[in-house]
Design an enzyme around this catalytic site. Structure first.
Site, mmCIF file in Angstrom:
data_model
loop_
_atom_site.group_PDB
_atom_site.id
_atom_site.type_symbol
_atom_site.label_atom_id
_atom_site.label_comp_id
_atom_site.label_asym_id
_atom_site.label_seq_id
_atom_site.Cartn_x
_atom_site.Cartn_y
_atom_site.Cartn_z
ATOM 1 N N GLU A 94 -3.809 -2.583 0.981
ATOM 2 C CA GLU A 94 -2.860 -2.179 1.852
ATOM 3 C C GLU A 94 -3.540 -1.092 2.889
ATOM 4 O O GLU A 94 -3.619 -0.019 2.629
ATOM 5 C CB GLU A 94 -1.820 -1.478 0.945
ATOM 6 C CG GLU A 94 -1.067 -2.370 -0.006
ATOM 7 C CD GLU A 94 0.104 -1.577 -0.770
ATOM 8 O OE1 GLU A 94 0.547 -0.751 -0.445
ATOM 9 O OE2 GLU A 94 0.072 -2.259 -1.936
ATOM 10 N N GLY A 100 -6.186 -2.645 -6.017
ATOM 11 C CA GLY A 100 -5.671 -1.755 -4.862
ATOM 12 C C GLY A 100 -4.437 -0.810 -4.918
ATOM 13 O O GLY A 100 -4.261 0.256 -5.360
ATOM 14 N N GLY A 101 -3.489 -1.438 -4.187
ATOM 15 C CA GLY A 101 -2.301 -0.593 -4.083
ATOM 16 C C GLY A 101 -2.387 0.236 -3.030
ATOM 17 O O GLY A 101 -3.428 0.682 -2.348
ATOM 18 N N TRP A 106 9.125 -5.323 -7.609
ATOM 19 C CA TRP A 106 8.562 -3.786 -7.759
ATOM 20 C C TRP A 106 9.613 -3.022 -8.234
ATOM 21 O O TRP A 106 10.561 -2.706 -7.314
ATOM 22 C CB TRP A 106 7.869 -3.419 -6.426
ATOM 23 C CG TRP A 106 7.297 -2.048 -6.659
ATOM 24 C CD1 TRP A 106 7.732 -0.910 -6.611
ATOM 25 C CD2 TRP A 106 5.841 -1.825 -7.246
ATOM 26 N NE1 TRP A 106 6.912 0.133 -6.880
ATOM 27 C CE2 TRP A 106 5.987 -0.200 -7.374
ATOM 28 C CE3 TRP A 106 4.765 -2.661 -7.517
ATOM 29 C CZ2 TRP A 106 4.896 0.296 -7.689
ATOM 30 C CZ3 TRP A 106 3.597 -2.078 -7.913
ATOM 31 C CH2 TRP A 106 3.500 -0.488 -8.067
ATOM 32 N N TYR A 122 10.742 -5.255 0.808
ATOM 33 C CA TYR A 122 11.211 -3.759 0.804
ATOM 34 C C TYR A 122 10.694 -2.680 1.410
ATOM 35 O O TYR A 122 9.512 -2.904 2.153
ATOM 36 C CB TYR A 122 11.341 -3.386 -0.874
ATOM 37 C CG TYR A 122 10.158 -3.827 -1.448
ATOM 38 C CD1 TYR A 122 9.037 -2.850 -1.496
ATOM 39 C CD2 TYR A 122 9.995 -4.885 -2.477
ATOM 40 C CE1 TYR A 122 7.711 -3.414 -2.170
ATOM 41 C CE2 TYR A 122 8.892 -5.182 -3.132
ATOM 42 C CZ TYR A 122 7.804 -4.647 -3.154
ATOM 43 O OH TYR A 122 6.336 -4.862 -3.636
#
Length: 414
Positions: free
Chosen positions: A182, A128-129, A394, A254
């Site tokens: 996401e 995904g991402g 990340w 983050y």
């Protein structure tokens, strides 16, 4: 200031040693994302995790990303990078170039070589991402579609049946799947399919995926990347239920503030800042509390940390924090963001706040919020003190050539 930081961290570590459950004092996860596309403009290769010393300080590498297509199947977004590209001796983990006609090339073969050098290292395919989550909602809509998606992911990435290669050519590279949808039930990238029932379907998909992973191998791991905002948590995740299916979950630590906002703020503050003028005050600690209160076991929460900063330009006044900006600051790879390895050498005055676990850089015009090794030592001490599962970075290409950020986490979480 350095002496104060050392004292604070020493106190936290001392408290952690006497207060954390015995099972929480060992076995910390140290996860880092490796980006598939980093081999191009960034010139960052799997070998660089070895030469920097990072590989020996990690327990997991998450390979980003595999995508899900409109038909509800897993696929590679870049087969050339993944398994087709011949790797030279100079760029190879073991110094041996890929030979013409060999079964597997590219990043996947290099990851296999890296695992050979570090037998305890686990490599997971991340699905995904931000740009690869468009069709998740469709793909997990029904029991049949969930089964098909899970089967396609296991077949492609774990059984290693890669298009254009002999059956099983990619087997043994990946030790599990990291699910990076996401976001279920709430907005992500423009154009993503979103449904209210994503929340229940996410859980149902994890159940199906876990079932198929057990059939493949009982040791196969299943993890997920989860958001920081409470609204997104509640819109998309049955927290207690999904953690029962997961080996652990990495939580976003983050992008708590960024250049989509008109004034400066902290990228990944550990604790809530009373100075923050925003109506919702984010922090790593608040996110951890949100997951704990919803039923997540502490030992399965792995805290995300950034190896990059968020930056604004046209900032005037004071130390620059929470001041209006005219826009994102210029960055090497895009406006408003910059790697740690670039920021560490950037001129300007650096400020540190132990109460919030933050550092920022301000030169009278540009403001950058980013974590340095001292901040990560403080965050790692917090992870130990809270009995959490570990850290996730990340992304590893943004650390410096000495793996300074990775080493800071390792110094506390090893």
């Amino acid at each position: 200031m350095k002496k104060i930081l050392i004292a604070v961290v020493s106190l936290l570590l001392g408290l952690a040693a006497v207060s954390a459950p015995a099972e929480a004092r060992v076995g910390f996860k140290r996860v880092a994302y490796f980006i598939q596309w980093g081999i191009y403009g960034r010139d960052f290769h799997v070998k660089d995790m070895e030469t920097s010393g990072a590989a020996g300080k990690l327990t997991h590498v998450n390979y980003a990303f595999g995508f899900v297509n409109a038909e509800g199947s897993c696929y590679s977004a870049d087969p050339w990078a993944d398994w087709q590209r011949p790797v030279s001796a100079e760029e190879s983990v073991d110094g041996v170039a890929d030979e013409p006609g060999q079964a597997l090339n590219g990043n996947l073969n290099q990851l296999r070589k890296l695992k050979a050098k570090h037998p305890g290292l686990k490599v997971l395919i991340s699905l995904g991402g931000w740009t690869g989550s468009k069709y998740f909602s469709d793909a997990v809509l029904t029991p049949e579609s969930r089964a098909r998606l899970a089967q396609s992911c296991v077949d492609l990435w774990l059984r290693g049946n890669l298009p254009g290669l002999e059956a099983g050519a990619g087997a043994g590279v990946f030790d599990g799947i990291d699910l990076d949808w996401e976001w279920p039930g709430s907005a992500g990238n423009d154009g993503n399919v979103i449904r209210p029932e994503d929340k229940q379907n996410f859980t149902a998909f994890l159940v199906e995926l876990r079932r198929q992973l057990r059939e493949f191998s009982p040791d196969t791991q299943l993890t997920a990347f989860l958001p920081a905002a409470a609204a997104k948590i509640d819109a998309g995740f049955e927290v207690a239920s999904i953690f029962r299916q997961l080996d652990f979950a990495t939580v976003q630590g983050y992008d708590l503030h960024g250049t989509w906002e008109p004034r400066t703020g902290h990228n990944g503050n550990l604790f809530t800042d009373r100075r923050d003028p925003n109506p919702i005050r984010y922090s790593v600690d608040q996110t951890v509390r949100d997951y704990l209160s919803r039923g997540a076991p502490a030992r399965k929460i792995v805290v995300g940390v950034p190896a990059y900063g968020q930056g604004w330009t046209g900032v005037k006044g004071g130390d620059g924090l929470y001041q209006p900006a005219t826009g994102p600051a210029p960055g090497k790879w895009g406006p408003g963001t910059e790697d740690y390895k670039e920021l560490v050498n950037k001129p300007g005055k650096r400020y540190r706040d132990l109460r919030t676990g933050t550092q920022w850089l301000y030169d009278g015009n540009e403001f950058w919020s980013y974590d340095d090794p001292a901040v990560l030592v403080e965050k790692a001490a917090y992870i130990r003190f809270k009995g959490l599962g570990g850290s996730m970075m990340w992304s590893i290409d943004q650390d410096d050539s000495r793996a300074s950020l990775t080493g800071a986490l390792y110094s506390v979480l090893s």
